[in-house]
Design a protein around this motif. Structure first.
Motif, PDB file in Angstrom:
ATOM      1  N   ALA A 257       0.834  -1.210   0.000  1.00 59.20           N
ATOM      2  CA  ALA A 257       0.000   0.000   0.000  1.00 59.20           C
ATOM      3  C   ALA A 257       0.867   1.258   0.000  1.00 59.20           C
ATOM      4  N   LYS A 258       1.954   1.230   0.758  1.00 55.44           N
ATOM      5  CA  LYS A 258       2.875   2.370   0.777  1.00 55.44           C
ATOM      6  C   LYS A 258       3.547   2.538  -0.592  1.00 55.44           C
ATOM      7  N   LYS A 259       3.869   1.421  -1.219  1.00 56.07           N
ATOM      8  CA  LYS A 259       4.514   1.463  -2.536  1.00 56.07           C
ATOM      9  C   LYS A 259       3.606   2.105  -3.585  1.00 56.07           C
ATOM     10  N   VAL A 260       2.305   1.752  -3.530  1.00 56.32           N
ATOM     11  CA  VAL A 260       1.362   2.274  -4.532  1.00 56.32           C
ATOM     12  C   VAL A 260       0.596   3.500  -4.013  1.00 56.32           C
ATOM     13  N   ASN A 261       0.906   3.900  -2.772  1.00 55.87           N
ATOM     14  CA  ASN A 261       0.314   5.089  -2.153  1.00 55.87           C
ATOM     15  C   ASN A 261      -1.210   5.038  -2.106  1.00 55.87           C
ATOM     16  N   MET A 262      -1.726   3.989  -1.439  1.00 57.69           N
ATOM     17  CA  MET A 262      -3.173   3.849  -1.282  1.00 57.69           C
ATOM     18  C   MET A 262      -3.521   3.585   0.178  1.00 57.69           C
ATOM     19  N   PRO A 263      -4.704   4.043   0.624  1.00 56.84           N
ATOM     20  CA  PRO A 263      -5.131   3.771   1.999  1.00 56.84           C
ATOM     21  C   PRO A 263      -5.411   2.287   2.203  1.00 56.84           C
ATOM     22  N   ILE A 264      -5.375   1.860   3.463  1.00 57.84           N
ATOM     23  CA  ILE A 264      -5.620   0.452   3.773  1.00 57.84           C
ATOM     24  C   ILE A 264      -6.876   0.293   4.627  1.00 57.84           C
ATOM     25  N   ILE A 265      -7.510  -0.850   4.454  1.00 58.23           N
ATOM     26  CA  ILE A 265      -8.722  -1.179   5.217  1.00 58.23           C
ATOM     27  C   ILE A 265      -8.366  -2.308   6.181  1.00 58.23           C
ATOM     28  N   ILE A 266      -8.545  -2.046   7.482  1.00 54.48           N
ATOM     29  CA  ILE A 266      -8.091  -2.976   8.516  1.00 54.48           C
ATOM     30  C   ILE A 266      -9.221  -3.844   9.050  1.00 54.48           C
ATOM     31  N   HIS A 267      -8.990  -5.163   8.992  1.00 50.17           N
ATOM     32  CA  HIS A 267      -9.862  -6.148   9.635  1.00 50.17           C
ATOM     33  C   HIS A 267      -9.194  -6.540  10.946  1.00 50.17           C
ATOM     34  N   ASN A 268      -9.905  -6.381  12.043  1.00 52.66           N
ATOM     35  CA  ASN A 268      -9.356  -6.706  13.363  1.00 52.66           C
ATOM     36  C   ASN A 268     -10.358  -7.553  14.142  1.00 52.66           C
ATOM     37  N   ARG A 269      -9.949  -8.757  14.468  1.00 51.21           N
ATOM     38  CA  ARG A 269     -10.792  -9.567  15.354  1.00 51.21           C
ATOM     39  C   ARG A 269      -9.926 -10.169  16.454  1.00 51.21           C
ATOM     40  N   GLU A 270     -10.122  -9.644  17.654  1.00 52.02           N
ATOM     41  CA  GLU A 270      -9.436 -10.130  18.851  1.00 52.02           C
ATOM     42  C   GLU A 270      -7.914 -10.015  18.729  1.00 52.02           C
ATOM     43  N   ALA A 271      -7.440  -8.937  18.066  1.00 54.05           N
ATOM     44  CA  ALA A 271      -6.004  -8.820  17.804  1.00 54.05           C
ATOM     45  C   ALA A 271      -5.514  -7.378  17.886  1.00 54.05           C
ATOM     46  N   THR A 272      -6.180  -6.548  18.669  1.00 51.73           N
ATOM     47  CA  THR A 272      -5.922  -5.104  18.642  1.00 51.73           C
ATOM     48  C   THR A 272      -4.471  -4.729  18.918  1.00 51.73           C
ATOM     49  N   GLU A 273      -3.898  -5.239  19.990  1.00 50.83           N
ATOM     50  CA  GLU A 273      -2.534  -4.853  20.371  1.00 50.83           C
ATOM     51  C   GLU A 273      -1.535  -5.188  19.273  1.00 50.83           C
ATOM     52  N   ASP A 274      -1.657  -6.379  18.691  1.00 45.15           N
ATOM     53  CA  ASP A 274      -0.727  -6.793  17.636  1.00 45.15           C
ATOM     54  C   ASP A 274      -0.916  -5.945  16.373  1.00 45.15           C
ATOM     55  N   ILE A 275      -2.163  -5.605  16.059  1.00 46.48           N
ATOM     56  CA  ILE A 275      -2.428  -4.760  14.884  1.00 46.48           C
ATOM     57  C   ILE A 275      -1.794  -3.385  15.059  1.00 46.48           C
ATOM     58  N   ILE A 276      -1.979  -2.784  16.215  1.00 47.03           N
ATOM     59  CA  ILE A 276      -1.407  -1.460  16.469  1.00 47.03           C
ATOM     60  C   ILE A 276       0.114  -1.512  16.392  1.00 47.03           C
ATOM     61  N   GLU A 277       0.702  -2.552  16.976  1.00 47.03           N
ATOM     62  CA  GLU A 277       2.158  -2.700  16.950  1.00 47.03           C
ATOM     63  C   GLU A 277       2.680  -2.770  15.509  1.00 47.03           C
ATOM     64  N   ILE A 278       2.022  -3.581  14.679  1.00 48.61           N
ATOM     65  CA  ILE A 278       2.451  -3.738  13.280  1.00 48.61           C
ATOM     66  C   ILE A 278       2.243  -2.448  12.490  1.00 48.61           C
ATOM     67  N   LEU A 279       1.115  -1.796  12.678  1.00 44.08           N
ATOM     68  CA  LEU A 279       0.854  -0.533  11.973  1.00 44.08           C
ATOM     69  C   LEU A 279       1.924   0.506  12.307  1.00 44.08           C
ATOM     70  N   LYS A 280       2.341   0.532  13.573  1.00 43.82           N
ATOM     71  CA  LYS A 280       3.379   1.490  13.982  1.00 43.82           C
ATOM     72  C   LYS A 280       4.738   1.098  13.400  1.00 43.82           C
ATOM     73  N   GLU A 281       5.082  -0.189  13.504  1.00 41.10           N
ATOM     74  CA  GLU A 281       6.393  -0.645  13.019  1.00 41.10           C
ATOM     75  C   GLU A 281       6.531  -0.450  11.505  1.00 41.10           C
ATOM     76  N   GLU A 282       5.429  -0.625  10.780  1.00 43.01           N
ATOM     77  CA  GLU A 282       5.463  -0.489   9.321  1.00 43.01           C
ATOM     78  C   GLU A 282       5.187   0.943   8.856  1.00 43.01           C
ATOM     79  N   ASN A 283       5.027   1.845   9.836  1.00 47.22           N
ATOM     80  CA  ASN A 283       4.730   3.255   9.527  1.00 47.22           C
ATOM     81  C   ASN A 283       3.541   3.384   8.572  1.00 47.22           C
ATOM     82  N   ALA A 284       2.466   2.675   8.910  1.00 50.98           N
ATOM     83  CA  ALA A 284       1.250   2.719   8.092  1.00 50.98           C
ATOM     84  C   ALA A 284       0.619   4.109   8.086  1.00 50.98           C
ATOM     85  N   LYS A 285       1.026   4.934   9.031  1.00 54.47           N
ATOM     86  CA  LYS A 285       0.531   6.315   9.100  1.00 54.47           C
ATOM     87  C   LYS A 285       0.762   7.049   7.780  1.00 54.47           C
ATOM     88  N   GLU A 286       1.780   6.617   7.066  1.00 53.87           N
ATOM     89  CA  GLU A 286       2.150   7.230   5.788  1.00 53.87           C
ATOM     90  C   GLU A 286       0.985   7.221   4.789  1.00 53.87           C
TER      91      GLU A 286
END
Length: 255
Positions: free
Chosen positions: A118-147
């Motif tokens: 998504a960062k390579k093609v510069n597009m927003p992402i749609i997040i599916h989260n089921r019983e995994a909030t902490e791990d999702i937040i950690e990965i989003l931060k580590e991968e700088n998904a904020k971009e």
């Protein structure tokens, strides 16, 4: 004017009457929709439906439940499809710890690869989260998904995580559960999310809002979600329609 930001019109539940379902949505004032494809079967149909309707768009990604099935060829295919003029997001992607088809480490790897794409093609992402909030937040931060930012689809967490999501450049999308009588959490979320970061969706054919709970959901029912949020926030239905549609245009980059 309403915008259903997450619908699966490509699901087998709509095989017999998809055209009628779309007409009912348009007749109800649901002028725009994003059909989400998440595997080899659903992605081509999402794009096909989007091609047939001027105000329907597609998202392409790989669902975490099926992460174990995704190949490098699939990832390259998603990258190629991201250039299609009707594709507006990558997803849905994320983590799902409810079902055990795909091991957690594989889900995480596939999630990371899709964020990087998504960062390579510069597009927003749609997040599916089921019983995994902490791990999702950690990965989003580590991968700088904020971009690229994106959408917390069918947000089902407490208000405690809302600000974290907003700080990472994500919109909060609410669906049918905000109308459920025994669901205080999404109502609380609906009351605190800044209105310029709020989206609505159905996730049809799943999670039909009250009073249709338990039945097949469809995009026309997003009106019930909008009405409930307007009631919770004590503002007009028209304002919810206007603001959430504007937000959807912004996150998806639709002119």
């Amino acid at each position: 004017m309403l915008f259903d930001t997450h619908v699966h019109l490509n699901a087998t539940q709509f095989l017999e009457d998809r055209d009628q379902v779309i007409k009912r949505a348009f007749d109800t004032g649901v002028n725009h929709m994003v059909v989400v494809g998440f595997d080899r079967e659903t992605i081509p149909l999402a794009i096909e439906i989007a091609e047939q309707h001027e105000t329907i768009y597609a998202a392409v990604g790989w669902h975490p439940v099926d992460a174990i099935d995704m190949t490098n060829e699939d990832l390259a295919w998603i990258e190629e499809l991201s250039q299609h003029p009707k594709v507006v997001a990558i997803g849905e992607m994320g983590l799902d710890y409810h079902w055990d088809k795909s091991p957690k480490d594989i889900q995480k790897e596939v999630f990371r690869k899709q964020i990087q794409l998504a960062k390579k093609v510069n597009m927003p992402i749609i997040i599916h989260n089921r019983e995994a909030t902490e791990d999702i937040i950690e990965i989003l931060k580590e991968e700088n998904a904020k971009e690229v930012g994106g959408i917390m689809h069918c947000y089902n967490d407490s208000v405690d995580y809302v600000q974290t999501c907003l700080d990472m450049n994500f919109y909060i999308s609410l669906g049918g559960p905000v109308t459920f009588k025994n669901a205080p959490m999404p109502k609380e979320v609906a009351s605190v999310v800044p209105i310029d970061r709020l989206l609505i969706e159905t996730d049809a054919p799943y999670l039909a809002p009250h009073p249709n709970r338990g039945k097949r959901n469809e995009p026309a029912f997003v009106k019930l979600v909008a009405e409930k949020i307007a009631e919770i926030r004590q503002i007009s239905y028209e304002e919810i329609c206007e603001k959430t549609t504007k937000n959807a245009f912004e996150v998806f980059g639709i002119k």
